[in-house]
Design a protein around this motif. Structure first.
Motif, PDB file in Angstrom:
ATOM      1  N   PHE A 191       0.116  -1.735  -5.449  1.00 32.33           N
ATOM      2  CA  PHE A 191       1.520  -1.317  -5.470  1.00 32.33           C
ATOM      3  C   PHE A 191       1.706  -0.212  -6.504  1.00 32.33           C
ATOM      4  N   ALA A 192       2.627   0.698  -6.212  1.00 31.47           N
ATOM      5  CA  ALA A 192       2.910   1.786  -7.160  1.00 31.47           C
ATOM      6  C   ALA A 192       3.524   1.214  -8.433  1.00 31.47           C
ATOM      7  N   GLY A 213      -3.847  -6.578   4.610  1.00 29.59           N
ATOM      8  CA  GLY A 213      -2.742  -7.479   4.302  1.00 29.59           C
ATOM      9  C   GLY A 213      -3.033  -8.192   2.997  1.00 29.59           C
ATOM     10  N   THR A 214      -2.027  -8.316   2.152  1.00 30.30           N
ATOM     11  CA  THR A 214      -2.241  -8.857   0.808  1.00 30.30           C
ATOM     12  C   THR A 214      -1.263  -9.974   0.484  1.00 30.30           C
ATOM     13  N   ILE A 215      -1.570 -10.686  -0.602  1.00 29.34           N
ATOM     14  CA  ILE A 215      -0.609 -11.534  -1.322  1.00 29.34           C
ATOM     15  C   ILE A 215      -0.359 -10.833  -2.646  1.00 29.34           C
ATOM     16  N   PRO A 216       0.955 -10.583  -3.016  1.00 30.13           N
ATOM     17  CA  PRO A 216       2.153 -10.788  -2.202  1.00 30.13           C
ATOM     18  C   PRO A 216       2.156  -9.896  -0.959  1.00 30.13           C
ATOM     19  N   GLY A 217       3.137 -10.171  -0.053  1.00 26.71           N
ATOM     20  CA  GLY A 217       3.067  -9.688   1.311  1.00 26.71           C
ATOM     21  C   GLY A 217       3.165  -8.199   1.532  1.00 26.71           C
ATOM     22  N   GLY A 218       2.173  -7.474   1.108  1.00 26.39           N
ATOM     23  CA  GLY A 218       2.113  -6.037   1.352  1.00 26.39           C
ATOM     24  C   GLY A 218       1.229  -5.719   2.545  1.00 26.39           C
ATOM     25  N   LEU A 219       1.670  -4.746   3.326  1.00 25.99           N
ATOM     26  CA  LEU A 219       0.827  -4.185   4.380  1.00 25.99           C
ATOM     27  C   LEU A 219       0.464  -2.770   3.932  1.00 25.99           C
ATOM     28  N   PHE A 220      -0.837  -2.492   3.896  1.00 23.84           N
ATOM     29  CA  PHE A 220      -1.314  -1.199   3.417  1.00 23.84           C
ATOM     30  C   PHE A 220      -2.145  -0.528   4.507  1.00 23.84           C
ATOM     31  N   ARG A 221      -2.072   0.823   4.539  1.00 20.01           N
ATOM     32  CA  ARG A 221      -2.874   1.595   5.499  1.00 20.01           C
ATOM     33  C   ARG A 221      -3.703   2.619   4.741  1.00 20.01           C
ATOM     34  N   SER A 222      -4.954   2.756   5.190  1.00 24.53           N
ATOM     35  CA  SER A 222      -5.798   3.847   4.715  1.00 24.53           C
ATOM     36  C   SER A 222      -6.156   4.703   5.921  1.00 24.53           C
ATOM     37  N   THR A 223      -6.189   6.000   5.735  1.00 26.31           N
ATOM     38  CA  THR A 223      -6.616   6.877   6.832  1.00 26.31           C
ATOM     39  C   THR A 223      -7.931   7.566   6.490  1.00 26.31           C
ATOM     40  N   ARG A 249     -11.008   5.742   5.323  1.00 27.74           N
ATOM     41  CA  ARG A 249     -12.049   4.737   5.107  1.00 27.74           C
ATOM     42  C   ARG A 249     -11.935   4.089   3.728  1.00 27.74           C
ATOM     43  N   GLY A 250     -10.733   3.894   3.284  1.00 23.84           N
ATOM     44  CA  GLY A 250     -10.527   3.158   2.042  1.00 23.84           C
ATOM     45  C   GLY A 250     -10.596   4.000   0.788  1.00 23.84           C
ATOM     46  N   ALA A 251     -10.668   5.308   0.910  1.00 22.72           N
ATOM     47  CA  ALA A 251     -10.648   6.146  -0.299  1.00 22.72           C
ATOM     48  C   ALA A 251      -9.277   6.098  -0.962  1.00 22.72           C
ATOM     49  N   SER A 252      -8.226   5.906  -0.153  1.00 22.70           N
ATOM     50  CA  SER A 252      -6.875   5.773  -0.698  1.00 22.70           C
ATOM     51  C   SER A 252      -6.073   4.870   0.233  1.00 22.70           C
ATOM     52  N   TRP A 253      -4.999   4.294  -0.300  1.00 25.51           N
ATOM     53  CA  TRP A 253      -4.161   3.360   0.460  1.00 25.51           C
ATOM     54  C   TRP A 253      -2.699   3.691   0.253  1.00 25.51           C
ATOM     55  N   GLN A 254      -1.916   3.453   1.298  1.00 27.59           N
ATOM     56  CA  GLN A 254      -0.470   3.641   1.209  1.00 27.59           C
ATOM     57  C   GLN A 254       0.225   2.340   1.613  1.00 27.59           C
ATOM     58  N   LEU A 255       1.148   1.879   0.786  1.00 26.26           N
ATOM     59  CA  LEU A 255       1.974   0.730   1.134  1.00 26.26           C
ATOM     60  C   LEU A 255       2.896   1.103   2.292  1.00 26.26           C
ATOM     61  N   ILE A 256       3.007   0.223   3.279  1.00 29.69           N
ATOM     62  CA  ILE A 256       3.970   0.444   4.360  1.00 29.69           C
ATOM     63  C   ILE A 256       5.340   0.001   3.843  1.00 29.69           C
ATOM     64  N   GLU A 257       6.071   0.975   3.369  1.00 26.38           N
ATOM     65  CA  GLU A 257       7.307   0.653   2.650  1.00 26.38           C
ATOM     66  C   GLU A 257       8.400   0.147   3.579  1.00 26.38           C
ATOM     67  N   SER A 258       8.352   0.548   4.849  1.00 24.46           N
ATOM     68  CA  SER A 258       9.392   0.082   5.778  1.00 24.46           C
ATOM     69  C   SER A 258       9.396  -1.438   5.864  1.00 24.46           C
ATOM     70  N   LEU A 259       8.221  -2.061   5.767  1.00 24.15           N
ATOM     71  CA  LEU A 259       8.161  -3.527   5.804  1.00 24.15           C
ATOM     72  C   LEU A 259       8.455  -4.113   4.427  1.00 24.15           C
ATOM     73  N   TRP A 260       7.856  -3.527   3.399  1.00 25.33           N
ATOM     74  CA  TRP A 260       8.042  -4.056   2.043  1.00 25.33           C
ATOM     75  C   TRP A 260       9.510  -4.019   1.633  1.00 25.33           C
ATOM     76  N   ASN A 261      10.217  -2.973   2.066  1.00 26.99           N
ATOM     77  CA  ASN A 261      11.620  -2.812   1.674  1.00 26.99           C
ATOM     78  C   ASN A 261      12.596  -3.453   2.649  1.00 26.99           C
TER      79      ASN A 261
END
Lengths: 371, 89
Positions: free
Chosen positions: A78-79, A122-132, A134-146
């Motif tokens: 998380f940021a 997918g994480t605990i706490p309930g974050g959904l993250f995407r990497s484009t 191969r895992g060098a960087s990740w972005q939280l899917i904020e539409s779900l988190w928020n």
């Protein structure tokens, strides 16, 4: 390449390969460390291992040579929120930060074939993250988190809610379905840009009666999608088994006679959406095999009936519990595997009708995954 | 300058030799260490920059009081130790 079975365990990443009619076990990496999830990406063969180092946090490693060498890559995070220390330390000392931090990497899923390099976590706490990448960087899917309802999610087994199941429609990779404990079923039709809490028809038995069918307070322990018929999603729920024929929009409760309809894992046949497997346990307040006897349940008629199989499983009392990622079926649909929190690993040939103890005395097993 | 040293258990995961580093707070000394060793940060601090729950930092013989912002003061010649707590394994 010979078929390989990966095990994410409390004490390392283990792998089993067939050798002269038996299974040979080896340590693929991270001996002594807790491996919470493993993924072999079918698109490029890369192996990913998510670690929970306890003291030192969640980490992610990738291997591009089958597990011989590993590189630590970015883990979903998380940021950092821009809190500042209070100006008057006499009023609040020591000062506290309130932002979230990833506590567990619970599931890691390869993106669709038409999106190379894409991974979902997918994480605990309930974050959904995407990497484009191969895992060098990740972005939280904020539409779900928020989403304004997220504060109503609650932990199921863990202190906080988490995302354990991510299904991506192989016909249209924009269509996704999530299973959240406990936050119900969430669907997106635009690759995660927007989300809707659906799963109508799921029923809980642990909330006030008026909330029994509230989609938000459902605890799907695990959902799995049929590869050849992606509109079929099976759900092993906290208090029952449910089946969706419309990709998670609605579910029907399966009420066929069964030793128990409580459990964690579910495997669905990759070609036949009517065939699925479960490992029953007594119920939520007694998470042990029914009558101390380990068994596997299978339906081949879409949940109208179940058959139970004990062939090759222990005859004596057992306390083995398969956790939510502890049951898997291979891509051919003939061979299953299940690994228990007690540290035993069984392989089920002939569609799970004949089981063999492939490796005993292992660490607690969090995930089994056919490579 | 303060001297920063680490539990040997961290060496299993990454190299982190002891070093004299500039800074007058714990976070300043750590930030100086992270500049030369960026992976180290996530082993000691969580996503929000708090000291991880099962990591302890002592300045000389005293545990830090501010685990979230790490504003405890350090002086020239102080010893800053990063330990693994006995809990949380």
């Amino acid at each position: 390449m010979a078929q390989r079975l990966h095990l994410a365990t409390r004490k390392g990443l283990l792998s089993l390969t067939p050798s002269r009619g038996k299974w040979r076990m080896g340590v693929t990496g991270f001996l002594g460390d807790s491996v919470s999830t493993v993924l072999e990406d079918p698109r490029d063969g890369a192996l990913y291992a998510g670690l929970n180092l306890g003291h030192f946090g969640v980490k992610l490693h990738r291997s591009d040579d089958g597990g011989r060498t590993w590189t630590e890559i970015a883990a979903p995070a998380f940021a950092e929120e821009k809190d500042q220390p209070p100006l008057d330390p006499m009023k609040e000392w020591p000062p506290k930060k309130t932002g979230p931090s990833v506590e567990l990497l619970w599931t890691l899923v390869a993106g669709a074939a038409d999106r190379p390099g894409e991974l979902w976590a997918g994480t605990i706490p309930g974050g959904l993250f995407r990497s484009t990448d191969r895992g060098a960087s990740w972005q939280l899917i904020e539409s779900l988190w928020n989403d304004p309802t997220r504060p109503q999610w609650f932990g199921g087994g863990y202190d906080r809610a988490g995302i354990h199941s991510i299904c991506i429609d192989p016909r249209d990779s924009k269509r996704m379905v999530l299973g959240i404990s406990s936050g119900g079923i969430w669907r997106s039709s635009d690759a995660g840009a927007t989300w809707k809490n659906e799963g109508v028809g799921l029923r809980n038995a642990y909330m006030p009666p008026d909330k029994a069918y509230d989609p938000l307070s459902q605890d799907p322990h695990r959902i799995t999608q049929c590869a050849a018929a992606p509109d079929t999603i099976w759900c092993q729920h906290h208090n029952g088994i449910f089946l969706s024929r419309d990709a998670g929009a609605t579910f029907r409760e399966i009420k066929a006679r069964a030793p128990s309809r409580f459990g964690f894992g579910v495997a669905v046949h990759p070609e036949d959406p009517k065939t699925a497997w479960f490992v029953p346990a007594v119920r939520d307040i007694n998470r042990t095999p029914v009558d101390h006897r380990l068994m596997v349940m299978r339906t081949t008629d879409g949940g109208r009936s179940f058959k139970t199989f004990t062939n090759g499983l222990p005859k004596g009392p057992t306390f083995d519990l398969m956790y939510r990622h502890g049951l898997d079926i291979d891509a051919g649909g003939e061979r299953l595997a299940m690994g228990s929190t007690t540290g035993n690993l069984w392989v089920g040939e002939r569609q799970g009708t004949r089981w063999t103890l492939a490796a005993p005395h292992l660490p607690p097993i969090y995930q089994v995954s056919w490579g | 300058m303060p001297r920063l040293s680490f539990t040997p258990n961290l060496e299993r995961h990454l190299s982190c030799p002891s070093a004299r580093l500039p800074g007058d707070t714990v976070i300043a000394v750590l930030t100086a260490a992270f500049e030369g060793n960026p992976r180290l940060r996530s082993y000691l601090l969580d996503d929000q920059g708090r000291l991880r729950k099962h990591v302890n930092i002592f300045v000389n013989n005293e545990p830090v009081a501010d685990r979230d912002f790490l504003t405890d003061r350090v002086a020239d010649g102080d010893e800053v130790f990063v330990f693994q707590a006995l809990s949380g394994g």
